[in-house]
Design a protein around this motif. Structure first.
Motif, PDB file in Angstrom:
ATOM      1  N   ARG A  65       0.882  -1.180   0.000  1.00 44.34           N
ATOM      2  CA  ARG A  65       0.000   0.000   0.000  1.00 44.34           C
ATOM      3  C   ARG A  65       0.912   1.220   0.000  1.00 44.34           C
ATOM      4  NH1 ARG A  65      -3.238  -0.695   4.472  1.00 44.34           N
ATOM      5  NH2 ARG A  65      -5.048  -1.364   3.253  1.00 44.34           N
ATOM      6  N   HIS A  66       0.974   1.921  -1.116  1.00 44.13           N
ATOM      7  CA  HIS A  66       1.877   3.051  -1.167  1.00 44.13           C
ATOM      8  C   HIS A  66       1.333   4.196  -2.007  1.00 44.13           C
ATOM      9  CE1 HIS A  66       3.449   0.778  -4.804  1.00 44.13           C
ATOM     10  NE2 HIS A  66       3.289   1.984  -5.299  1.00 44.13           N
ATOM     11  N   TYR A  67       1.916   5.353  -1.774  1.00 51.53           N
ATOM     12  CA  TYR A  67       1.633   6.549  -2.571  1.00 51.53           C
ATOM     13  C   TYR A  67       2.980   7.145  -2.978  1.00 51.53           C
ATOM     14  CZ  TYR A  67       2.903   9.501   1.429  1.00 51.53           C
ATOM     15  OH  TYR A  67       3.578  10.120   2.444  1.00 51.53           O
ATOM     16  N   TYR A  68       2.943   8.187  -3.785  1.00 52.03           N
ATOM     17  CA  TYR A  68       4.159   8.719  -4.370  1.00 52.03           C
ATOM     18  C   TYR A  68       4.397  10.150  -3.892  1.00 52.03           C
ATOM     19  CZ  TYR A  68       3.095   4.807  -7.422  1.00 52.03           C
ATOM     20  OH  TYR A  68       2.780   3.560  -7.903  1.00 52.03           O
TER      21      TYR A  68
ATOM     22  N   ARG B  32      -1.093  14.099  -4.556  1.00 52.04           N
ATOM     23  CA  ARG B  32       0.170  13.771  -5.193  1.00 52.04           C
ATOM     24  C   ARG B  32      -0.053  12.711  -6.263  1.00 52.04           C
ATOM     25  NH1 ARG B  32       0.603  15.066   0.022  1.00 52.04           N
ATOM     26  NH2 ARG B  32       2.442  16.208   0.748  1.00 52.04           N
ATOM     27  N   ALA B  33       0.845  12.664  -7.240  1.00 47.60           N
ATOM     28  CA  ALA B  33       0.717  11.676  -8.310  1.00 47.60           C
ATOM     29  C   ALA B  33       2.042  11.582  -9.062  1.00 47.60           C
ATOM     30  CB  ALA B  33      -0.409  12.054  -9.268  1.00 47.60           C
ATOM     31  N   ILE B  34       2.134  10.552  -9.911  1.00 45.29           N
ATOM     32  CA  ILE B  34       3.295  10.420 -10.787  1.00 45.29           C
ATOM     33  C   ILE B  34       2.824  10.187 -12.222  1.00 45.29           C
ATOM     34  CG2 ILE B  34       4.940   9.571  -9.072  1.00 45.29           C
ATOM     35  CD1 ILE B  34       4.373   6.728 -10.221  1.00 45.29           C
ATOM     36  N   THR B  35       3.667  10.588 -13.158  1.00 47.74           N
ATOM     37  CA  THR B  35       3.492  10.306 -14.583  1.00 47.74           C
ATOM     38  C   THR B  35       4.851   9.861 -15.121  1.00 47.74           C
ATOM     39  OG1 THR B  35       4.016  12.559 -15.305  1.00 47.74           O
ATOM     40  CG2 THR B  35       1.702  12.078 -14.793  1.00 47.74           C
TER      41      THR B  35
ATOM     42  N   PHE C 104      -6.451   0.688  -7.684  1.00 50.43           N
ATOM     43  CA  PHE C 104      -5.764   1.824  -8.274  1.00 50.43           C
ATOM     44  C   PHE C 104      -6.519   3.093  -7.884  1.00 50.43           C
ATOM     45  CE2 PHE C 104      -5.540  -1.902 -10.989  1.00 50.43           C
ATOM     46  CZ  PHE C 104      -4.185  -2.038 -11.258  1.00 50.43           C
ATOM     47  N   HIS C 105      -5.828   4.071  -7.317  1.00 47.64           N
ATOM     48  CA  HIS C 105      -6.455   5.307  -6.850  1.00 47.64           C
ATOM     49  C   HIS C 105      -5.985   6.477  -7.713  1.00 47.64           C
ATOM     50  CE1 HIS C 105      -7.838   2.985  -3.455  1.00 47.64           C
ATOM     51  NE2 HIS C 105      -6.597   2.702  -3.110  1.00 47.64           N
ATOM     52  N   PHE C 106      -6.949   7.168  -8.306  1.00 48.43           N
ATOM     53  CA  PHE C 106      -6.647   8.229  -9.264  1.00 48.43           C
ATOM     54  C   PHE C 106      -7.336   9.539  -8.876  1.00 48.43           C
ATOM     55  CE2 PHE C 106      -6.876   4.209 -11.698  1.00 48.43           C
ATOM     56  CZ  PHE C 106      -5.599   4.172 -12.235  1.00 48.43           C
ATOM     57  N   ALA C 107      -6.747  10.626  -9.365  1.00 48.23           N
ATOM     58  CA  ALA C 107      -7.386  11.945  -9.368  1.00 48.23           C
ATOM     59  C   ALA C 107      -6.599  12.821 -10.334  1.00 48.23           C
ATOM     60  CB  ALA C 107      -7.407  12.574  -7.979  1.00 48.23           C
TER      61      ALA C 107
ATOM     62  N   ILE D 213      -1.195   8.369 -11.787  1.00 47.75           N
ATOM     63  CA  ILE D 213      -1.780   7.632 -10.668  1.00 47.75           C
ATOM     64  C   ILE D 213      -1.284   8.233  -9.358  1.00 47.75           C
ATOM     65  CG2 ILE D 213       0.054   5.890 -10.563  1.00 47.75           C
ATOM     66  CD1 ILE D 213      -2.164   3.834  -9.874  1.00 47.75           C
ATOM     67  N   SER D 214      -2.149   8.168  -8.330  1.00 50.74           N
ATOM     68  CA  SER D 214      -1.807   8.733  -7.025  1.00 50.74           C
ATOM     69  C   SER D 214      -1.346   7.677  -6.025  1.00 50.74           C
ATOM     70  CB  SER D 214      -3.005   9.490  -6.441  1.00 50.74           C
ATOM     71  OG  SER D 214      -3.308  10.621  -7.220  1.00 50.74           O
TER      72      SER D 214
END
Length: 263
Positions: A46-49, A101-104, A130-133, A194-195
Motif C-alpha cells: 500500500r503506497h503513494y508517491y 500527489r501523483a506520478i506520470t 488503483f487510486h486516481f485523481a 496515478i496517485s
C-alpha cells in the motif's frame, strides 16, 4: 482482512512456553470497500508517491481508517502535486495527503509500470486497487486517457481520471501474478497518471466458516444462560478436531458452511 462483523483471535501453543500477546488493534471497514469472492485478503503493498523532501508515511488522523500508507520516491517518473483539495468518494475515503500527489512517466509516450506481483505459489491470485485523481489544470485541447494492462492484457476499459475527484478502480475477479502497467491510448495527449496503489493476495481458507445465523444463536444461548465453557471459543464447528463441546455439526462440503444440528 476478515469479512465478518465479529472476530476471535486464537493464540496456538506450538512449543513448551505459554502463548502471550501485548497489543491487538482492529479497524472497522465498510462491507463495500475491499471485497473478494472467496477467502480473505492479505495486504502485500500500500503506497503513494511523493518527493524525497515530503512526509514519510501516512496514518490516522489523515486516514480515517488508519491505513498505513508507505512512501515511494519516484525514480523513473515525474512527481507532481497540487495545493487544491481533492474531493473524496465513498467508500474508500482516501487521505488528502495521498490524493494531492501523483506520478506520470518521464517520457510521455512510455507506459507507467506500477508493480510486479509474484509469489512462490504460481496459483496465487491477487486484487489491485488503483487510486486516481486528475490534479493538473488541463487546457481545452488536452486529454488524459489510458488502459490498465495486466501482463499484456487490458482488463479495464480506457480510463480518464476525474478532475480533483478521487476515484478507485480494481479488478472484480482475482488475477494471477504478473506486471501491471498504465498504457496511454492513441487518442490521449497526456501520459497516464496515478496517485496510489494497494495490492492484496487472496488467502483461501481450507473450510467455510460455520453458518453465521447458527453462530449468533449459539452466542445468544451462551449469554442467556451465562455459560462459560473453555472450548466455546473461535468457530463452533471448525477445525473439526477442535469443535465446541456439547454441540454436533453437519459438514456437507468444503465450500458449504457447516451447520449446528444439535445442542
Amino acid at each position: 482482512m476478515p469479512k465478518s462483523n465479529s472476530l476471535q483471535i486464537c493464540l496456538v501453543k506450538t512449543g513448551p512456553t505459554t502463548p502471550m500477546i501485548t497489543t491487538l488493534e482492529l479497524r472497522p471497514l465498510g462491507n463495500d470497500t475491499y471485497t473478494t469472492q472467496t477467502g480473505t485478503l492479505k495486504l502485500l503493498d500500500r503506497h503513494y508517491y511523493a518527493s524525497e523532501s515530503d512526509i514519510f508515511g501516512i496514518r490516522y488522523p489523515d486516514d480515517v481508517y488508519d491505513r498505513k500508507w508507505d512512501l515511494v520516491f519516484p525514480s523513473n517518473e515525474i512527481w507532481i502535486n497540487t495545493t487544491a483539495n481533492v474531493n473524496q468518494s465513498r467508500p474508500f475515503e482516501l487521505p488528502q495527503a495521498v490524493m494531492k500527489r501523483a506520478i506520470t512517466p518521464k517520457k510521455a509516450t512510455e507506459p507507467l509500470t506500477l508493480l510486479f506481483l509474484s509469489d512462490e505459489n504460481p496459483s496465487d491470485k491477487f486484487y489491485v486497487y488503483f487510486h486516481f485523481a486528475e490534479i493538473q489544470a488541463l487546457r481545452a485541447n488536452d486529454s488524459r486517457e489510458f488502459d490498465i494492462v495486466w501482463e499484456d492484457t487490458t482488463f479495464l476499459p480506457p480510463y480518464s481520471p476525474k478532475r480533483f475527484q478521487s476515484d478507485t478502480l480494481f479488478n472484480k475477479l482475482p488475477k494471477e501474478q504478473g506486471t501491471v502497467k498504465l498504457v496511454r491510448t492513441k487518442g490521449s495527449t497526456l501520459p497516464p497518471l496515478i496517485s496510489a496503489i494497494e495490492a492484496f493476495k487472496v488467502m483461501d481458507l481450507p473450510y467455510s466458516e460455520t453458518n453465521t445465523d447458527d453462530v449468533v444463536s449459539m452466542k445468544n444461548i451462551e449469554a442467556a444462560y451465562a455459560l462459560n465453557f473453555i472450548s466455546w471459543q473461535g468457530d463452533p464447528c471448525l477445525p473439526r478436531q477442535y469443535k465446541w463441546d456439547y454441540i454436533e455439526c453437519s459438514y456437507t462440503s468444503i465450500s458449504t458452511p457447516p451447520r449446528i444440528i444439535s445442542l
